[in-house]
Design a protein around this motif. Sequence first.
Motif, PDB file in Angstrom:
ATOM      1  N   HIS A 263       0.835  -1.202   0.000  1.00 34.02           N
ATOM      2  CA  HIS A 263       0.000   0.000   0.000  1.00 34.02           C
ATOM      3  C   HIS A 263       0.865   1.245   0.000  1.00 34.02           C
ATOM      4  O   HIS A 263       0.614   2.189  -0.751  1.00 34.02           O
ATOM      5  CB  HIS A 263      -0.883   0.025   1.258  1.00 34.02           C
ATOM      6  CG  HIS A 263      -2.263  -0.492   1.016  1.00 34.02           C
ATOM      7  ND1 HIS A 263      -3.163   0.154   0.229  1.00 34.02           N
ATOM      8  CD2 HIS A 263      -2.886  -1.608   1.453  1.00 34.02           C
ATOM      9  CE1 HIS A 263      -4.290  -0.531   0.188  1.00 34.02           C
ATOM     10  NE2 HIS A 263      -4.140  -1.624   0.926  1.00 34.02           N
ATOM     11  N   ASN A 267       1.037   3.934  -3.003  1.00 34.38           N
ATOM     12  CA  ASN A 267       0.765   5.361  -2.825  1.00 34.38           C
ATOM     13  C   ASN A 267       1.891   6.180  -3.419  1.00 34.38           C
ATOM     14  O   ASN A 267       1.642   7.171  -4.106  1.00 34.38           O
ATOM     15  CB  ASN A 267       0.636   5.694  -1.339  1.00 34.38           C
ATOM     16  CG  ASN A 267      -0.755   5.421  -0.808  1.00 34.38           C
ATOM     17  OD1 ASN A 267      -1.688   5.239  -1.583  1.00 34.38           O
ATOM     18  ND2 ASN A 267      -0.881   5.363   0.497  1.00 34.38           N
ATOM     19  N   GLU A 270       1.668   6.056  -7.122  1.00 39.32           N
ATOM     20  CA  GLU A 270       0.544   6.832  -7.647  1.00 39.32           C
ATOM     21  C   GLU A 270       0.825   8.328  -7.569  1.00 39.32           C
ATOM     22  O   GLU A 270       0.339   9.091  -8.393  1.00 39.32           O
ATOM     23  CB  GLU A 270      -0.735   6.495  -6.854  1.00 39.32           C
ATOM     24  CG  GLU A 270      -1.381   5.195  -7.316  1.00 39.32           C
ATOM     25  CD  GLU A 270      -2.378   4.648  -6.309  1.00 39.32           C
ATOM     26  OE1 GLU A 270      -2.748   5.362  -5.356  1.00 39.32           O
ATOM     27  OE2 GLU A 270      -2.795   3.486  -6.491  1.00 39.32           O
ATOM     28  N   ARG A 316      -7.712  11.368  -3.713  1.00 38.82           N
ATOM     29  CA  ARG A 316      -7.785  10.803  -5.066  1.00 38.82           C
ATOM     30  C   ARG A 316      -9.218  10.491  -5.401  1.00 38.82           C
ATOM     31  O   ARG A 316      -9.913   9.851  -4.612  1.00 38.82           O
ATOM     32  CB  ARG A 316      -6.967   9.525  -5.146  1.00 38.82           C
ATOM     33  CG  ARG A 316      -5.520   9.787  -5.431  1.00 38.82           C
ATOM     34  CD  ARG A 316      -4.839   8.512  -5.802  1.00 38.82           C
ATOM     35  NE  ARG A 316      -4.218   7.887  -4.642  1.00 38.82           N
ATOM     36  CZ  ARG A 316      -3.029   8.208  -4.182  1.00 38.82           C
ATOM     37  NH1 ARG A 316      -2.333   9.162  -4.746  1.00 38.82           N
ATOM     38  NH2 ARG A 316      -2.539   7.592  -3.130  1.00 38.82           N
TER      39      ARG A 316
HETATM   40 MG    MG Z   1      -3.466   4.305  -1.324  1.00 37.15          MG
END
Ligand code: MG
Lengths: 365, 159
Positions: A263, A267, A270, A316
């Motif tokens: 995760h 992140n 992203e 997001r």
């Molecule tokens: Mg995330």
Amino acid sequence: MTLWSLSPVWFIDFSGSLGMIVVSCLCLGTARRINRKAPEHALASYLLWLSAAIFAFSISRSLGHIIKHGLYFSGYSDTWRHLSPVSGSINTLTFVVIGAVTLYFRQIETIMNRMSRDRDKITVFSRELLELNRDIESIVSERTRVEMGLRFAHEIRNPAMIIGGLARRMDKNMPEESPDRERLKQIVDQSEKLETLVNMLDQPEKKSSGKFEALELSALVEDVITIVQDEADRKGIIIILDRAPSPLTFQGNRHLIKIAFMHILRNGLESCASGDTIQVVTEAGERTVIAKFEDNGPGIPQEIADHIFDPFFTTREGSTGIGLPYVKQIIEEHNGSIVLSSSKNTGTLILIRLPPLLGELSRQE
Amino acid sequence: MKKNVKPGAAAVSFLVLLLIQAGNPANVSALQTHGGPEGLYAHQGAHLFLVISLVIFLLNIRRLQLKRYKAWRLFSGGAFLLAMWSIWAFIGHVAEIMTPESSFVTLPGHSVPFLQVGSWRDVLFYFVKMDHLVCLPALLFFYAGLKKLLSEFSENGTQ
Ligand SMILES: [Mg+2]
Ligand SMILES: Nc1ncnc2c1ncn2[C@@H]1O[C@H](COP(=O)(O)OP(=O)(O)O)[C@@H](O)[C@H]1O
């Protein structure tokens, strides 16, 4: 000196040529059928090319020979003198094509190896996914049991307290010689038992360590990086792992920890842009093992960073915002801590500390 | 591999090219005005190239231990025979050059000429010209291998 009739030679040449045409047509047809059965298969399309090359070779050579015989028997042998170099040249080309296609086989092998490697990878991932699913299920059911216990305790505490309190008060006020005295004493005793039981249920349950095992932090981090490496490559983000020289053992659930790290890396991927770097460091702290995830991406503004571990908080669109709270929960489940420090434009640092495997620590000391 | 390139189509255009060339002698002589040896050298070179690439193909099959599978045993049989044929045909071209026109005689009442066999060279020519005895079996091996693969692909779906 003897004379040997060329009839057998010519017969074999003529019928052989016809045979070559027939068989090469059959080959091409079969290769096409294989290709239709498995249109995406590298080997199937390779065999189609090989068959096509062999087809071109057979047709060119055999037609040449048949034409040669035809011209001879119809009295045009001279025409063959003109045709022969053309036929020969085309044959030359077809040999080269067959040779080139057979050489290309090495390439096919590489492609097929890569495909089978990918298939193995997918198998491993899906097995891990399945195990993770099982672990999450058992955690959820564990949680549900604890929660039910808590609710039960909560509901029962008040009536138990009231019964106990009233019984004790009645006991105090009751005359010594009353025949009901013994019975009332029993009520007080039993309600006290009930109260103890309620308190026991109310105690925060000890963390179950059934699924926990000895893990090595750096190896785990490396595994997770392998999983997201493709994604990073595609986005042009560089992931650097700086692993501790000695093994960092701790007690944990392999899948959950992997999910947490994943995760965090996701992140980062992203948020970062092409050319950015995510640096991952594993090291031994004071009575902890540490994993640091640092990126030089856009960073997180203070007002967002303050809420980053609140469930359902996200910037997001279309995202659940459940990532970091879940990560935090996993880390706390392992008696660890997670700290995020970030500011706009300088990037983000996430620092995770986990308690080491005590036996391991004392052995090292 | 680009999907829109069809090897079948490529083969057919090859064939069409050949037919056009074959049916048009004027065009032919325009293409090949002199009978220099470079054409033959290229042709012989191609034969050797074919042998080398087939040998590499065979070595790859051996290295990958593909002989466990019947289809690949058949393919390697075909590749071996085709390599043999290529050598055979190479020798054939050499024999052709060494055999003068005068070695062929036509006898009255026979439409097919005769070969005057006077030395080992003529015997060699005679046998080496029957190269279809090697290359047709090579193709049959290849075809059998394809058949075997097709039946395997049919059994296992698209595996
Ligand atoms: Mg995330
Ligand atoms: N490495 C990072 N760099 C910049 N912003 C980040 C980073 N990690 C998390 N964030 C911000 O924190 C928010 C919450 O993250 P998270 O809890 O994982 O939820 P989600 O990823 O589903 O939005 C993200 O929407 C993003 O704005």
